[in-house]
Structure formats: C-alpha cells, structure tokens
Motif scaffolding. Structure first.
Motif, PDB file in Angstrom:
ATOM      1  N   GLU A   3       0.839  -1.198   0.000  1.00  0.00           N
ATOM      2  CA  GLU A   3       0.000   0.000   0.000  1.00  0.00           C
ATOM      3  C   GLU A   3       0.873   1.248   0.000  1.00  0.00           C
ATOM      4  OE1 GLU A   3      -3.123  -1.154  -1.076  1.00  0.00           O
ATOM      5  OE2 GLU A   3      -3.920   0.346   0.311  1.00  0.00           O
ATOM      6  N   LEU A   5       2.251   4.118  -1.809  1.00  0.00           N
ATOM      7  CA  LEU A   5       2.010   4.874  -3.033  1.00  0.00           C
ATOM      8  C   LEU A   5       3.322   5.366  -3.648  1.00  0.00           C
ATOM      9  CD1 LEU A   5       0.101   6.218  -5.014  1.00  0.00           C
ATOM     10  CD2 LEU A   5      -0.180   8.079  -3.377  1.00  0.00           C
ATOM     11  N   GLU A  16      -1.824   0.369 -10.563  1.00  0.00           N
ATOM     12  CA  GLU A  16      -1.787   0.088  -9.123  1.00  0.00           C
ATOM     13  C   GLU A  16      -1.812   1.403  -8.330  1.00  0.00           C
ATOM     14  OE1 GLU A  16       1.590  -2.326  -7.795  1.00  0.00           O
ATOM     15  OE2 GLU A  16       1.337  -1.442  -5.808  1.00  0.00           O
ATOM     16  N   MET A  20      -4.858   2.557  -5.974  1.00  0.00           N
ATOM     17  CA  MET A  20      -4.542   2.701  -4.546  1.00  0.00           C
ATOM     18  C   MET A  20      -5.005   4.063  -4.018  1.00  0.00           C
ATOM     19  SD  MET A  20      -0.806   2.464  -2.778  1.00  0.00           S
ATOM     20  CE  MET A  20      -0.231   1.149  -3.802  1.00  0.00           C
ATOM     21  N   ARG A  24      -7.713   4.299  -1.107  1.00  0.00           N
ATOM     22  CA  ARG A  24      -7.333   4.859   0.194  1.00  0.00           C
ATOM     23  C   ARG A  24      -8.090   6.151   0.492  1.00  0.00           C
ATOM     24  NH1 ARG A  24      -0.852   4.375   0.515  1.00  0.00           N
ATOM     25  NH2 ARG A  24      -1.239   5.569   2.402  1.00  0.00           N
TER      26      ARG A  24
END
Ligand code: B12
Length: 210
Positions: A3, A5, A16, A20, A24
């Motif tokens: 997770e 970034l 991705e 993400m 989030r």
C-alpha cells in the motif's frame, strides 16, 4: 499488494498507483499523507534518473503519473481546505530552467493546504513575474531552481520587484535541488529550502503571524 504509493510511483505501476489512491481516499485516509508519499516517490525517481538507473522516458512517465494522482486527490483535498483561501502563492521556474517537477509538487502541497496558487510555469521571464505580482498581489513568491544558470534571472526578477516597489508586500522563497542559503542571500530571498513540506510550513507560519 503493497500500500506504499511512493513505491508504486517509483516502480511506475500506473494502474496500481491510481487504484490505490482511489481506494485509500474512499477509506477516508488523509489526502495530504498520500500527497506526501507521492513527494517521496518523485524524489527517488529523480535520484534514480541521476544515477542512470532510469531514463528520460521513465522520468516523464512518473511525472504523468504524479499528475494523474493529483487529479484524483483534488476533490478530496478540496474538502480539507478552509472555505476562505489562507493566502496567495505565486510560483515560477525562471528563464533558462525547464525543470518543473519540484515546483509543481510544492504548488500542489500549497493548494492542498488552502492557498490560492498561481503557477507561472517554466522558463519564465523576470518581467512576467513583475506583471503577475502586480496583478495577483501574492503573499508569497516562490522560485524553483534546478540549474545554476537560473540564478541570474532570479536575481534580476528580485531586483525588478524591488525597483517596482513590490518587494515589501510578499515573502520571497527559493527552493529546488541546487538552492542553498548562499543562493537565498544572492537573490535577496526571505527563505530557502530543498523540501517542499518545509516551504509549505513556512507559508503557514508566516501567514498565521499576519
Ligand atoms: C528530472 C531532471 C531533468 C528533467 C526535467 C523534467 C522536468 N520537466 O522537470 C530533464 C531530463 C528534462 C532535465 C533536463 C536538464 N537537466 Co536536469 N535534472 C533532473 C534531475 C535528475 C531531477 C530533478 C527533479 O525533478 N527532482 C525531483 C524533484 C521532486 O526534486 P526538486 O526539484 O529538488 O524539488 C523538491 C524540493 O527542492 C522542493 N522544491 C522545488 N522547487 C521549489 C520551489 C519552492 C518555492 C519551494 C519552497 C520548494 C521547492 O520541492 C520538491 C520536493 O521536496 C536532476 C538531478 C537531481 N537529482 O536533482 C537533474 C539536474 C537538475 N539537471 C541538470 C542539468 C544540467 C540538465 C540539463 C542542462 C541537461 C542537458 N545537458 O540537457 C537539462 C536542462 C534544461 C534546462 N534548460 O532546464 C543538473 C543541473 C546542474 C547544475 N548545477 O546546474 C542536475 C542537478 C543533474 C546533475 N547533477 O548534473 N533534467
């Protein structure tokens, strides 16, 4: 799946990274933290390019990816902003210098913190800075410097602002990888940093004291 970034940006995992950010944000994470992860990622990309581990194409892909992330974050960031702008920040990279990643990062962070941002772009003539300062009346003017040959244009702009009687109305900041305290003295700036977050903190502190 990680997770992080920043690392998704460094690894140029576009889908991705964008997924993400959406996920989030929807979970209610602070968009400012996500922006800071991006900042760290972009700094690593710059370092990899310099070491020859990344090529220009990868650099450009990361810049595009950063823009995409900021677009998704923008509505979430808007909710964290005060209804009235905290103040005005004008940013530019001056004549002879076309680097923009750090400047745009600083601009995005200022915007996220509720400042109204005027981004004049790169390779900007000192006269345009003077004209825009007259028009916008900013509280802060920030120059971004990545190559030494831009120092002269920054000094010229600073002197022109002084001659036009405008200099006393705002704080002048200089940032960017090659800026130093000596550069600050040379161009007569009030503040210097190589960290966008420190620049934002300076604006917040100065405006708070107004
Ligand atoms: C990416 C890059 C490029 C990209 C630029 C992409 C773009 N459009 O932005 C490209 C490939 C186009 C490029 C071109 C050139 N580059 Co170049 N480039 C870099 C590199 C690798 C990374 C810069 C970067 O984006 N870093 C990531 C960002 C996020 O970091 P940053 O800019 O420092 O910003 C951070 C802070 O400083 C701060 N910040 C930035 N601005 C501001 C402003 C304010 C007000 C505040 C508060 C904060 C702040 O916020 C950021 C986050 O904390 C650096 C080396 C390096 N590692 O710095 C060389 C570097 C800057 N380039 C260099 C050179 C020489 C060139 C070229 C002349 C190469 C050539 N021979 O053609 C041309 C210049 C053309 C020109 N006229 O400007 C030299 C400059 C040397 C010098 N001392 O003058 C460097 C240092 C590489 C080196 N060691 O030789 N470059």
């Amino acid at each position: 799946m990680s997770e992080d970034l920043g690392m998704a940006i460094v690894e140029l995992n576009r889908d991705e990274a964008l997924d993400m950010v959406k996920r989030r944000c929807e979970k209610g994470e602070n968009p400012l933290h996500l922006l800071d992860e991006c900042r760290r990622g972009m700094v690593i990309v710059g370092e990899r390019y310099q070491k020859g581990e990344y090529f220009l194409s990868e650099l450009m892909m990361s810049a595009e990816l950063f823009k995409g992330v900021v677009e998704i974050l923008d509505p979430y960031l808007a909710k964290t902003r005060p209804s009235k702008p905290r103040g005005k920040v004008l940013v530019a990279t001056l004549r002879g210098d076309i680097h923009y990643l750090g400047k745009d990062l600083f601009a995005a962070l200022c915007k996220a913190q509720g400042f109204e941002v005027y981004n004049l772009g790169v390779d900007v003539a000192p006269q345009l800075v003077v004209d825009k300062v007259k028009e916008v009346k900013p509280d802060f003017v920030g120059f971004s410097a990545l190559i030494t040959s831009v120092f002269a244009a920054m000094k010229e702009a600073s002197e022109m602002l002084e001659e036009a009687g405008l200099r006393k109305h705002f704080k002048l900041m200089v940032g960017g990888g090659i800026s130093t305290p000596m550069v600050k003295e040379y161009i007569g700036a009030d503040f210097q940093t190589t960290d966008a977050m420190e620049g934002v903190a300076y604006c917040m502190k100065s405006i708070g004291g107004k």
